[in-house]
Design a protein around this motif. Structure first.
Motif, PDB file in Angstrom:
ATOM      1  N   ILE A  74       0.838  -1.204   0.000  1.00  0.00           N
ATOM      2  CA  ILE A  74       0.000   0.000   0.000  1.00  0.00           C
ATOM      3  C   ILE A  74       0.873   1.254   0.000  1.00  0.00           C
ATOM      4  O   ILE A  74       0.609   2.233  -0.719  1.00  0.00           O
ATOM      5  CB  ILE A  74      -0.941   0.000   1.220  1.00  0.00           C
ATOM      6  CG1 ILE A  74      -1.979  -1.125   1.102  1.00  0.00           C
ATOM      7  CG2 ILE A  74      -1.629   1.352   1.380  1.00  0.00           C
ATOM      8  CD1 ILE A  74      -2.975  -0.950   0.003  1.00  0.00           C
ATOM      9  N   ILE A  75       1.933   1.237   0.812  1.00  0.00           N
ATOM     10  CA  ILE A  75       2.846   2.372   0.881  1.00  0.00           C
ATOM     11  C   ILE A  75       3.462   2.655  -0.487  1.00  0.00           C
ATOM     12  O   ILE A  75       3.542   3.810  -0.928  1.00  0.00           O
ATOM     13  CB  ILE A  75       3.934   2.120   1.949  1.00  0.00           C
ATOM     14  CG1 ILE A  75       3.328   2.231   3.352  1.00  0.00           C
ATOM     15  CG2 ILE A  75       5.102   3.093   1.793  1.00  0.00           C
ATOM     16  CD1 ILE A  75       4.291   1.865   4.465  1.00  0.00           C
ATOM     17  N   GLU A  76       3.879   1.595  -1.169  1.00  0.00           N
ATOM     18  CA  GLU A  76       4.476   1.769  -2.504  1.00  0.00           C
ATOM     19  C   GLU A  76       3.430   2.261  -3.513  1.00  0.00           C
ATOM     20  O   GLU A  76       3.703   3.164  -4.310  1.00  0.00           O
ATOM     21  CB  GLU A  76       5.080   0.445  -2.975  1.00  0.00           C
ATOM     22  CG  GLU A  76       5.754   0.543  -4.333  1.00  0.00           C
ATOM     23  CD  GLU A  76       6.415  -0.750  -4.757  1.00  0.00           C
ATOM     24  OE1 GLU A  76       6.979  -0.793  -5.870  1.00  0.00           O
ATOM     25  OE2 GLU A  76       6.358  -1.734  -3.980  1.00  0.00           O
ATOM     26  N   LYS A  77       2.244   1.691  -3.474  1.00  0.00           N
ATOM     27  CA  LYS A  77       1.198   2.063  -4.426  1.00  0.00           C
ATOM     28  C   LYS A  77       0.821   3.537  -4.297  1.00  0.00           C
ATOM     29  O   LYS A  77       0.566   4.217  -5.297  1.00  0.00           O
ATOM     30  CB  LYS A  77      -0.042   1.196  -4.208  1.00  0.00           C
ATOM     31  CG  LYS A  77      -1.206   1.536  -5.123  1.00  0.00           C
ATOM     32  CD  LYS A  77      -2.408   0.645  -4.850  1.00  0.00           C
ATOM     33  CE  LYS A  77      -3.578   1.018  -5.756  1.00  0.00           C
ATOM     34  NZ  LYS A  77      -4.774   0.175  -5.482  1.00  0.00           N
ATOM     35  N   LYS A  78       0.819   4.056  -3.071  1.00  0.00           N
ATOM     36  CA  LYS A  78       0.399   5.433  -2.832  1.00  0.00           C
ATOM     37  C   LYS A  78       1.573   6.408  -2.831  1.00  0.00           C
ATOM     38  O   LYS A  78       1.423   7.572  -2.470  1.00  0.00           O
ATOM     39  CB  LYS A  78      -0.367   5.512  -1.498  1.00  0.00           C
ATOM     40  CG  LYS A  78      -1.713   4.783  -1.550  1.00  0.00           C
ATOM     41  CD  LYS A  78      -2.491   4.945  -0.246  1.00  0.00           C
ATOM     42  CE  LYS A  78      -3.871   4.333  -0.354  1.00  0.00           C
ATOM     43  NZ  LYS A  78      -4.748   5.073  -1.294  1.00  0.00           N
ATOM     44  N   ASN A  79       2.742   5.906  -3.231  1.00  0.00           N
ATOM     45  CA  ASN A  79       3.951   6.738  -3.298  1.00  0.00           C
ATOM     46  C   ASN A  79       4.272   7.399  -1.966  1.00  0.00           C
ATOM     47  O   ASN A  79       4.666   8.572  -1.903  1.00  0.00           O
ATOM     48  CB  ASN A  79       3.810   7.804  -4.399  1.00  0.00           C
ATOM     49  CG  ASN A  79       3.719   7.200  -5.784  1.00  0.00           C
ATOM     50  OD1 ASN A  79       4.491   6.305  -6.128  1.00  0.00           O
ATOM     51  ND2 ASN A  79       2.762   7.668  -6.585  1.00  0.00           N
ATOM     52  N   LEU A  80       4.090   6.628  -0.906  1.00  0.00           N
ATOM     53  CA  LEU A  80       4.401   7.120   0.429  1.00  0.00           C
ATOM     54  C   LEU A  80       5.855   6.797   0.765  1.00  0.00           C
ATOM     55  O   LEU A  80       6.475   5.938   0.148  1.00  0.00           O
ATOM     56  CB  LEU A  80       3.475   6.475   1.462  1.00  0.00           C
ATOM     57  CG  LEU A  80       1.976   6.693   1.253  1.00  0.00           C
ATOM     58  CD1 LEU A  80       1.175   5.792   2.183  1.00  0.00           C
ATOM     59  CD2 LEU A  80       1.606   8.153   1.479  1.00  0.00           C
ATOM     60  N   VAL A  81       6.356   7.493   1.762  1.00  0.00           N
ATOM     61  CA  VAL A  81       7.715   7.244   2.239  1.00  0.00           C
ATOM     62  C   VAL A  81       7.633   6.783   3.692  1.00  0.00           C
ATOM     63  O   VAL A  81       6.994   7.441   4.523  1.00  0.00           O
ATOM     64  CB  VAL A  81       8.587   8.511   2.144  1.00  0.00           C
ATOM     65  CG1 VAL A  81       9.959   8.251   2.762  1.00  0.00           C
ATOM     66  CG2 VAL A  81       8.730   8.957   0.695  1.00  0.00           C
ATOM     67  N   ALA A  82       8.250   5.647   3.981  1.00  0.00           N
ATOM     68  CA  ALA A  82       8.330   5.168   5.356  1.00  0.00           C
ATOM     69  C   ALA A  82       9.567   5.787   5.992  1.00  0.00           C
ATOM     70  O   ALA A  82      10.695   5.422   5.662  1.00  0.00           O
ATOM     71  CB  ALA A  82       8.398   3.655   5.392  1.00  0.00           C
ATOM     72  N   GLU A  83       9.344   6.757   6.889  1.00  0.00           N
ATOM     73  CA  GLU A  83      10.479   7.464   7.491  1.00  0.00           C
ATOM     74  C   GLU A  83      11.078   6.699   8.666  1.00  0.00           C
ATOM     75  O   GLU A  83      12.186   6.991   9.114  1.00  0.00           O
ATOM     76  CB  GLU A  83      10.048   8.862   7.951  1.00  0.00           C
ATOM     77  CG  GLU A  83       9.012   8.869   9.064  1.00  0.00           C
ATOM     78  CD  GLU A  83       8.667  10.271   9.519  1.00  0.00           C
ATOM     79  OE1 GLU A  83       9.441  11.199   9.205  1.00  0.00           O
ATOM     80  OE2 GLU A  83       7.629  10.451  10.178  1.00  0.00           O
ATOM     81  N   LEU A  84      10.334   5.731   9.172  1.00  0.00           N
ATOM     82  CA  LEU A  84      10.827   4.968  10.311  1.00  0.00           C
ATOM     83  C   LEU A  84      10.197   3.589  10.282  1.00  0.00           C
ATOM     84  O   LEU A  84       8.999   3.444  10.038  1.00  0.00           O
ATOM     85  CB  LEU A  84      10.460   5.669  11.630  1.00  0.00           C
ATOM     86  CG  LEU A  84      10.754   4.906  12.920  1.00  0.00           C
ATOM     87  CD1 LEU A  84      12.267   4.763  13.112  1.00  0.00           C
ATOM     88  CD2 LEU A  84      10.135   5.605  14.133  1.00  0.00           C
ATOM     89  N   GLU A  85      11.001   2.588  10.502  1.00  0.00           N
ATOM     90  CA  GLU A  85      10.473   1.238  10.666  1.00  0.00           C
ATOM     91  C   GLU A  85      11.380   0.493  11.626  1.00  0.00           C
ATOM     92  O   GLU A  85      12.604   0.516  11.496  1.00  0.00           O
ATOM     93  CB  GLU A  85      10.397   0.490   9.336  1.00  0.00           C
ATOM     94  CG  GLU A  85       9.847  -0.921   9.486  1.00  0.00           C
ATOM     95  CD  GLU A  85       9.695  -1.657   8.166  1.00  0.00           C
ATOM     96  OE1 GLU A  85       9.148  -2.787   8.187  1.00  0.00           O
ATOM     97  OE2 GLU A  85      10.147  -1.139   7.127  1.00  0.00           O
TER      98      GLU A  85
END
Length: 282
Positions: free
Chosen positions: A113-124
């Motif tokens: 979902i993160i990739e599809k919506k062009n989101l950036v994961a700033e922390l994992e």
């Protein structure tokens, strides 16, 4: 019919919770989470910024998403996860979310979902979920080391101290910790001057978290004592204990293993960057 995201009325939360009473402890996360919010809503029927969503209002397969302020929690009984995928896709991610304690089996879907919506994961970061049945915790000795008193934290100063020490604190985390302190089980360790020197909280999904011992009081067995105390008190309330331990924290993992906990899952926290400028206000 076009799919839509629908809020689950609070009157139906108990029915949704009970769907996760079987297949234990696999479903302990979802059961605890929904039980937590039932209790919170009983404390404050007008609680703000809390919603539970289902696809087209149908949760018959246990598919739901909780949005609690800027944190989200996901779960389903459907092994295909297809309806959970549709539900997450319909969610508005523009202001950023903390995907809170996502179980290992849902992480690939979250990342998709993160990739599809062009989101950036700033922390994992990743943790191992530890589990202890209440029958094993009932017999713990919770006697503290000399000069230490164990009691619940109650003051704003306690929440502020815990928030400052938390590696992942942010602009909304003080409210988060203060509410955990006020509404969920917690334990603080206090020295002879009544100074807070160690603590532990209980997250919304029931997991012990934010376990911390100040530098001067490390290697005195305080962490172990606090975990035993929390587990025993939860057992007396009829609850098994789960806890999330960061994967690279080997001393902590060894401590939980020594106390009899066993690993039952892996859990990740994933924070996404907002797509639009936003500042959280409670």
């Amino acid at each position: 019919m076009q799919d839509k995201i629908c809020e689950v009325p609070p009157s139906q939360w108990e029915e949704l919770r009970d769907m996760f009473a079987a297949d234990w402890p696999r479903n302990i996360y979802a059961y605890n989470l929904l039980e937590n919010y039932l209790q919170w809503r009983e404390r404050d029927p007008k609680i703000k910024n809390l919603k539970i969503f289902a696809l087209n209002g149908d949760y018959s397969d246990g598919t739901f998403v909780v949005v609690d302020r800027y944190q989200i929690f996901v779960n389903t009984l459907d092994e295909s996860q297809l309806r959970l995928k549709k539900l997450l896709d319909l969610l508005d991610w523009s202001k950023g979310f903390q995907v809170h304690a996502v179980l290992k089996r849902y992480r690939p879907l979250i990342m998709e979902i993160i990739e599809k919506k062009n989101l950036v994961a700033e922390l994992e970061f990743h943790t191992y979920m530890q589990y202890l049945p209440k029958e094993e915790a009932e017999h713990f000795d919770e006697t503290p080391p000399d000069g230490i008193t164990l009691k619940p934290m109650t003051s704003l100063e306690h929440a502020i101290q815990a928030n400052k020490a938390w590696l992942f604190h942010d602009e909304g985390s003080l409210f988060f910790i203060k509410r955990l302190m006020e509404w969920n089980e917690n334990i603080g360790a206090f020295n002879e001057k009544d100074e807070l020197v160690a603590w532990c909280f209980r997250f919304q999904f029931g997991g012990l978290g934010l376990l911390h011992v100040t530098d001067k009081y490390k290697r005195k067995g305080l962490g172990s004592t606090i975990v035993k105390t929390m587990a025993k008190r939860l057992a007396l309330l009829g609850s098994d204990t789960i806890a999330s331990v960061v994967t690279h924290n080997q001393p902590s993992l060894n401590m939980f293993q020594k106390l009899g906990f066993r690993e039952i899952d892996e859990v990740s926290w994933i924070h996404t960057v907002p797509l639009v400028p936003s500042k959280w206000v409670d």
